[in-house]
Design a protein around this motif. Structure first.
Motif, PDB file in Angstrom:
ATOM      1  N   ALA A  67       0.838  -1.208   0.000  1.00  0.00           N
ATOM      2  CA  ALA A  67       0.000   0.000   0.000  1.00  0.00           C
ATOM      3  C   ALA A  67       0.869   1.253   0.000  1.00  0.00           C
ATOM      4  CB  ALA A  67      -0.941  -0.006   1.209  1.00  0.00           C
ATOM      5  N   LYS A  68       1.916   1.263   0.812  1.00  0.00           N
ATOM      6  CA  LYS A  68       2.818   2.419   0.857  1.00  0.00           C
ATOM      7  C   LYS A  68       3.482   2.655  -0.489  1.00  0.00           C
ATOM      8  CE  LYS A  68       3.798   1.831   5.734  1.00  0.00           C
ATOM      9  NZ  LYS A  68       4.733   1.363   6.748  1.00  0.00           N
ATOM     10  N   VAL A  69       3.898   1.574  -1.129  1.00  0.00           N
ATOM     11  CA  VAL A  69       4.521   1.695  -2.446  1.00  0.00           C
ATOM     12  C   VAL A  69       3.527   2.277  -3.446  1.00  0.00           C
ATOM     13  CG1 VAL A  69       5.463   0.384  -4.397  1.00  0.00           C
ATOM     14  CG2 VAL A  69       6.236  -0.107  -2.072  1.00  0.00           C
ATOM     15  N   ASN A  70       2.305   1.760  -3.443  1.00  0.00           N
ATOM     16  CA  ASN A  70       1.298   2.261  -4.371  1.00  0.00           C
ATOM     17  C   ASN A  70       0.966   3.721  -4.107  1.00  0.00           C
ATOM     18  OD1 ASN A  70      -0.143   0.296  -6.416  1.00  0.00           O
ATOM     19  ND2 ASN A  70       0.668  -0.908  -4.729  1.00  0.00           N
ATOM     20  N   ALA A  71       0.891   4.104  -2.848  1.00  0.00           N
ATOM     21  CA  ALA A  71       0.643   5.513  -2.524  1.00  0.00           C
ATOM     22  C   ALA A  71       1.780   6.382  -3.053  1.00  0.00           C
ATOM     23  CB  ALA A  71       0.487   5.681  -1.011  1.00  0.00           C
ATOM     24  N   ALA A  72       3.011   5.925  -2.897  1.00  0.00           N
ATOM     25  CA  ALA A  72       4.163   6.687  -3.393  1.00  0.00           C
ATOM     26  C   ALA A  72       4.154   6.804  -4.910  1.00  0.00           C
ATOM     27  CB  ALA A  72       5.461   6.032  -2.921  1.00  0.00           C
ATOM     28  N   MET A  73       3.534   5.838  -5.573  1.00  0.00           N
ATOM     29  CA  MET A  73       3.430   5.862  -7.035  1.00  0.00           C
ATOM     30  C   MET A  73       2.203   6.652  -7.497  1.00  0.00           C
ATOM     31  SD  MET A  73       4.436   1.895  -7.724  1.00  0.00           S
ATOM     32  CE  MET A  73       5.218   1.871  -9.331  1.00  0.00           C
ATOM     33  N   GLY A  74       1.460   7.216  -6.552  1.00  0.00           N
ATOM     34  CA  GLY A  74       0.275   7.999  -6.891  1.00  0.00           C
ATOM     35  C   GLY A  74      -0.974   7.175  -7.101  1.00  0.00           C
ATOM     36  N   ARG A  75      -0.910   5.909  -6.777  1.00  0.00           N
ATOM     37  CA  ARG A  75      -2.065   5.010  -6.939  1.00  0.00           C
ATOM     38  C   ARG A  75      -2.808   4.896  -5.608  1.00  0.00           C
ATOM     39  NH1 ARG A  75       0.954  -0.134  -9.053  1.00  0.00           N
ATOM     40  NH2 ARG A  75       2.581   0.914 -10.193  1.00  0.00           N
ATOM     41  N   THR A  76      -3.464   5.983  -5.227  1.00  0.00           N
ATOM     42  CA  THR A  76      -4.085   6.012  -3.906  1.00  0.00           C
ATOM     43  C   THR A  76      -5.276   5.066  -3.804  1.00  0.00           C
ATOM     44  OG1 THR A  76      -5.344   7.972  -4.546  1.00  0.00           O
ATOM     45  CG2 THR A  76      -3.286   8.319  -3.328  1.00  0.00           C
ATOM     46  N   GLY A  77      -5.991   4.858  -4.886  1.00  0.00           N
ATOM     47  CA  GLY A  77      -7.100   3.911  -4.864  1.00  0.00           C
ATOM     48  C   GLY A  77      -6.622   2.500  -4.573  1.00  0.00           C
ATOM     49  N   GLU A  78      -5.520   2.113  -5.210  1.00  0.00           N
ATOM     50  CA  GLU A  78      -4.928   0.804  -4.960  1.00  0.00           C
ATOM     51  C   GLU A  78      -4.406   0.721  -3.530  1.00  0.00           C
ATOM     52  OE1 GLU A  78      -4.075  -2.366  -6.731  1.00  0.00           O
ATOM     53  OE2 GLU A  78      -5.981  -1.553  -7.379  1.00  0.00           O
ATOM     54  N   ALA A  79      -3.774   1.787  -3.063  1.00  0.00           N
ATOM     55  CA  ALA A  79      -3.254   1.804  -1.697  1.00  0.00           C
ATOM     56  C   ALA A  79      -4.397   1.615  -0.700  1.00  0.00           C
ATOM     57  CB  ALA A  79      -2.514   3.107  -1.431  1.00  0.00           C
ATOM     58  N   GLU A  80      -5.484   2.308  -0.931  1.00  0.00           N
ATOM     59  CA  GLU A  80      -6.640   2.177  -0.034  1.00  0.00           C
ATOM     60  C   GLU A  80      -7.155   0.734  -0.029  1.00  0.00           C
ATOM     61  OE1 GLU A  80     -11.102   4.011   0.679  1.00  0.00           O
ATOM     62  OE2 GLU A  80      -9.831   4.892  -0.874  1.00  0.00           O
ATOM     63  N   ARG A  81      -7.270   0.139  -1.191  1.00  0.00           N
ATOM     64  CA  ARG A  81      -7.746  -1.246  -1.295  1.00  0.00           C
ATOM     65  C   ARG A  81      -6.821  -2.195  -0.524  1.00  0.00           C
ATOM     66  NH1 ARG A  81      -6.829  -5.684  -4.026  1.00  0.00           N
ATOM     67  NH2 ARG A  81      -5.184  -4.850  -5.341  1.00  0.00           N
ATOM     68  N   MET A  82      -5.529  -1.955  -0.590  1.00  0.00           N
ATOM     69  CA  MET A  82      -4.575  -2.813   0.099  1.00  0.00           C
ATOM     70  C   MET A  82      -4.628  -2.635   1.609  1.00  0.00           C
ATOM     71  SD  MET A  82      -1.622  -2.514  -2.713  1.00  0.00           S
ATOM     72  CE  MET A  82      -1.964  -3.176  -4.338  1.00  0.00           C
ATOM     73  N   TYR A  83      -4.820  -1.395   2.062  1.00  0.00           N
ATOM     74  CA  TYR A  83      -4.994  -1.182   3.503  1.00  0.00           C
ATOM     75  C   TYR A  83      -6.277  -1.866   3.987  1.00  0.00           C
ATOM     76  CZ  TYR A  83      -1.172   2.181   3.973  1.00  0.00           C
ATOM     77  OH  TYR A  83       0.062   2.789   4.019  1.00  0.00           O
ATOM     78  N   ASN A  92      -7.921  -5.106  14.235  1.00  0.00           N
ATOM     79  CA  ASN A  92      -7.687  -4.294  15.433  1.00  0.00           C
ATOM     80  C   ASN A  92      -6.362  -3.537  15.397  1.00  0.00           C
ATOM     81  OD1 ASN A  92     -10.130  -5.143  16.687  1.00  0.00           O
ATOM     82  ND2 ASN A  92      -9.140  -7.095  17.133  1.00  0.00           N
ATOM     83  N   ASN A  93      -5.744  -3.466  14.236  1.00  0.00           N
ATOM     84  CA  ASN A  93      -4.448  -2.813  14.120  1.00  0.00           C
ATOM     85  C   ASN A  93      -4.642  -1.306  13.917  1.00  0.00           C
ATOM     86  OD1 ASN A  93      -1.996  -1.751  13.024  1.00  0.00           O
ATOM     87  ND2 ASN A  93      -1.350  -3.838  12.567  1.00  0.00           N
ATOM     88  N   PRO A  94      -4.325  -0.504  14.932  1.00  0.00           N
ATOM     89  CA  PRO A  94      -4.555   0.944  14.813  1.00  0.00           C
ATOM     90  C   PRO A  94      -3.668   1.616  13.777  1.00  0.00           C
ATOM     91  CG  PRO A  94      -3.389   0.446  16.853  1.00  0.00           C
ATOM     92  CD  PRO A  94      -3.761  -0.866  16.226  1.00  0.00           C
ATOM     93  N   ARG A  95      -2.477   1.099  13.550  1.00  0.00           N
ATOM     94  CA  ARG A  95      -1.566   1.710  12.578  1.00  0.00           C
ATOM     95  C   ARG A  95      -2.136   1.633  11.165  1.00  0.00           C
ATOM     96  NH1 ARG A  95       3.850   3.495  12.168  1.00  0.00           N
ATOM     97  NH2 ARG A  95       3.838   4.470  10.127  1.00  0.00           N
ATOM     98  N   ILE A  96      -2.736   0.477  10.849  1.00  0.00           N
ATOM     99  CA  ILE A  96      -3.335   0.330   9.519  1.00  0.00           C
ATOM    100  C   ILE A  96      -4.483   1.323   9.362  1.00  0.00           C
ATOM    101  CG2 ILE A  96      -4.530  -1.225   7.938  1.00  0.00           C
ATOM    102  CD1 ILE A  96      -3.087  -3.554   9.391  1.00  0.00           C
TER     103      ILE A  96
END
Length: 110
Positions: A67-83, A92-96
């Protein structure tokens, strides 16, 4: 410093592979992906994390790092899907949740 770490992690991965210790090699490959990400080698980092997820689709760190990699590549939709996928595995993971909210705020999403 990440370039040096990358070389060391690659050597460890190769050693663990040779010695037949796949669990440790798998974990080291996550660190390789992170070093690639930190040095801006995003396509290579993406390949590394995707390969890890092919081996273990329930690997939460693989999903969040991809997700971080995709966000860095500007693919925020993909990053959101991965999170969201990571949250399905570890709800229950607060960091995610924090990282997901940061992506959504950046996109103007819910």
């Amino acid at each position: 410093e990440y370039d040096k770490a990358l070389v060391g992690f690659e050597e460890l991965r190769d050693r663990f592979d040779r010695e037949g210790i796949p669990d440790l090699a798998f974990r080291v490959r996550n660190n390789i992906g992170l070093c690639l990400y930190k040095t801006g080698r995003l396509e290579e980092a993406e390949r590394e994390f995707r390969a890890l997820l092919e081996e273990d689709p329930a690997y939460v760190k693989g999903w969040t790092n991809l997700a971080k990699v995709n966000a860095a590549m500007g693919r925020t939709g993909e990053a959101e899907r991965m999170y969201l996928r990571a949250l399905e595995i570890d709800p229950n993971n607060p960091r995610i949740r924090e990282d997901l909210e940061r992506i959504r705020r950046g996109r103007g999403g819910p």
